[in-house]
Design a protein around this motif. Sequence first.
Motif, PDB file in Angstrom:
ATOM      1  N   LEU A 133       2.259   2.093  10.954  1.00 45.11           N
ATOM      2  CA  LEU A 133       1.722   1.383  12.118  1.00 45.11           C
ATOM      3  C   LEU A 133       1.013   0.096  11.708  1.00 45.11           C
ATOM      4  O   LEU A 133       0.923  -0.844  12.489  1.00 45.11           O
ATOM      5  CB  LEU A 133       0.769   2.288  12.901  1.00 45.11           C
ATOM      6  CG  LEU A 133       1.407   3.504  13.567  1.00 45.11           C
ATOM      7  CD1 LEU A 133       0.342   4.379  14.213  1.00 45.11           C
ATOM      8  CD2 LEU A 133       2.452   3.087  14.587  1.00 45.11           C
ATOM      9  N   ASN A 134       0.503   0.039  10.479  1.00 43.87           N
ATOM     10  CA  ASN A 134      -0.166  -1.163   9.984  1.00 43.87           C
ATOM     11  C   ASN A 134       0.795  -2.128   9.302  1.00 43.87           C
ATOM     12  O   ASN A 134       0.425  -3.247   8.983  1.00 43.87           O
ATOM     13  CB  ASN A 134      -1.272  -0.779   8.993  1.00 43.87           C
ATOM     14  CG  ASN A 134      -2.389  -0.025   9.667  1.00 43.87           C
ATOM     15  OD1 ASN A 134      -2.771  -0.347  10.785  1.00 43.87           O
ATOM     16  ND2 ASN A 134      -2.899   0.996   9.009  1.00 43.87           N
TER      17      ASN A 134
ATOM     18  N   PRO B 289      12.811  -1.792  14.280  1.00 38.57           N
ATOM     19  CA  PRO B 289      12.144  -2.633  13.279  1.00 38.57           C
ATOM     20  C   PRO B 289      12.416  -2.138  11.857  1.00 38.57           C
ATOM     21  O   PRO B 289      12.483  -0.937  11.608  1.00 38.57           O
ATOM     22  CB  PRO B 289      10.656  -2.483  13.599  1.00 38.57           C
ATOM     23  CG  PRO B 289      10.577  -1.884  14.943  1.00 38.57           C
ATOM     24  CD  PRO B 289      11.855  -1.156  15.183  1.00 38.57           C
ATOM     25  N   LEU B 290      12.577  -3.086  10.942  1.00 42.62           N
ATOM     26  CA  LEU B 290      12.709  -2.786   9.519  1.00 42.62           C
ATOM     27  C   LEU B 290      11.503  -3.389   8.810  1.00 42.62           C
ATOM     28  O   LEU B 290      11.065  -4.490   9.149  1.00 42.62           O
ATOM     29  CB  LEU B 290      14.002  -3.378   8.952  1.00 42.62           C
ATOM     30  CG  LEU B 290      15.302  -2.855   9.550  1.00 42.62           C
ATOM     31  CD1 LEU B 290      16.495  -3.624   8.988  1.00 42.62           C
ATOM     32  CD2 LEU B 290      15.458  -1.363   9.298  1.00 42.62           C
TER      33      LEU B 290
ATOM     34  N   VAL C 224       1.959  -4.825   3.854  1.00 39.84           N
ATOM     35  CA  VAL C 224       1.063  -5.055   4.984  1.00 39.84           C
ATOM     36  C   VAL C 224       0.546  -6.480   4.867  1.00 39.84           C
ATOM     37  O   VAL C 224       0.013  -6.870   3.821  1.00 39.84           O
ATOM     38  CB  VAL C 224      -0.114  -4.052   4.985  1.00 39.84           C
ATOM     39  CG1 VAL C 224      -1.072  -4.339   6.127  1.00 39.84           C
ATOM     40  CG2 VAL C 224       0.404  -2.626   5.050  1.00 39.84           C
ATOM     41  N   ARG C 225       0.720  -7.237   5.919  1.00 35.81           N
ATOM     42  CA  ARG C 225       0.272  -8.628   5.929  1.00 35.81           C
ATOM     43  C   ARG C 225      -1.235  -8.677   5.762  1.00 35.81           C
ATOM     44  O   ARG C 225      -1.954  -7.833   6.278  1.00 35.81           O
ATOM     45  CB  ARG C 225       0.660  -9.277   7.261  1.00 35.81           C
ATOM     46  CG  ARG C 225       0.391 -10.764   7.296  1.00 35.81           C
ATOM     47  CD  ARG C 225       0.150 -11.237   8.714  1.00 35.81           C
ATOM     48  NE  ARG C 225       0.068 -12.665   8.824  1.00 35.81           N
ATOM     49  CZ  ARG C 225      -0.941 -13.400   8.362  1.00 35.81           C
ATOM     50  NH1 ARG C 225      -1.939 -12.841   7.743  1.00 35.81           N
ATOM     51  NH2 ARG C 225      -0.945 -14.711   8.522  1.00 35.81           N
TER      52      ARG C 225
ATOM     53  N   VAL D 130       0.858  -1.186   0.000  1.00 34.61           N
ATOM     54  CA  VAL D 130       0.000   0.000   0.000  1.00 34.61           C
ATOM     55  C   VAL D 130       0.896   1.238   0.000  1.00 34.61           C
ATOM     56  O   VAL D 130       2.001   1.205   0.549  1.00 34.61           O
ATOM     57  CB  VAL D 130      -0.958   0.026   1.216  1.00 34.61           C
ATOM     58  CG1 VAL D 130      -1.917  -1.146   1.175  1.00 34.61           C
ATOM     59  CG2 VAL D 130      -0.193   0.028   2.523  1.00 34.61           C
ATOM     60  N   PRO D 131       0.426   2.328  -0.622  1.00 33.12           N
ATOM     61  CA  PRO D 131       1.237   3.549  -0.606  1.00 33.12           C
ATOM     62  C   PRO D 131       1.467   4.020   0.829  1.00 33.12           C
ATOM     63  O   PRO D 131       0.547   4.014   1.647  1.00 33.12           O
ATOM     64  CB  PRO D 131       0.383   4.561  -1.374  1.00 33.12           C
ATOM     65  CG  PRO D 131      -0.568   3.735  -2.175  1.00 33.12           C
ATOM     66  CD  PRO D 131      -0.801   2.479  -1.387  1.00 33.12           C
ATOM     67  N   CYS D 132       2.684   4.397   1.135  1.00 35.30           N
ATOM     68  CA  CYS D 132       3.006   4.901   2.472  1.00 35.30           C
ATOM     69  C   CYS D 132       2.895   6.419   2.422  1.00 35.30           C
ATOM     70  O   CYS D 132       3.773   7.098   1.896  1.00 35.30           O
ATOM     71  CB  CYS D 132       4.405   4.467   2.894  1.00 35.30           C
ATOM     72  SG  CYS D 132       4.723   4.806   4.626  1.00 35.30           S
TER      73      CYS D 132
END
Length: 186
Positions: free
Chosen positions: A122-123, A135-136, A177-178, A113-115
């Motif tokens: 956060l998602n 975190p990466l 995003v999972r 998804v576009p960041c």
Amino acid sequence: MVLHVSCTRYHYIFFNDDDRTQRITRANQLMRWDNLHQMEWVKVSDSDRRIPANAVVGGHYGRTTLYIGRSFHEGSITPGYVSRDKNECSLPWGGKMHKKRHYEVLCTPGQFVPCTDDTTLLNATPAGVSEQGEPLYIGRVWHKGKLINGKVQRSHNVCYIPYDSKELNFKEYEIFVRSPIVPERR
């Protein structure tokens, strides 16, 4: 602690490898994140370099499909891409592209998804951990007609990709995003 050992022909220096302990801790931290988000990473061995059938596609480089992978590098576990043609994981790190023969491939569905802001991150699902313990995430960008996946480090606010022996950074990118976890029915 540094220990010097000499013999007639060689001089050895042994360092107390404090980083090894930190690396194990970072690996355990990442394993907890993987379990929490139900992420499945499959190790690709030297003896059998086949990419799993359910490996997640991250992009393409010409006609070559790029899969989402990750590997250890300099005290970090860094996301990058795996090329079926070369049987290696390419990572962006320290301004350069690094190629790894020991790696894992992501086999958990999701979407890019576009960041657009920090709330999108956060998602996102952590896929690696920096040498500082941050975190990466998995990101990807379009560059010169190629869709290339790499890493996103929140504190840097960019997506890094390995390209042409370099690490390139981009302010506009997509983030992995999972797919939602569906609870089992009883």
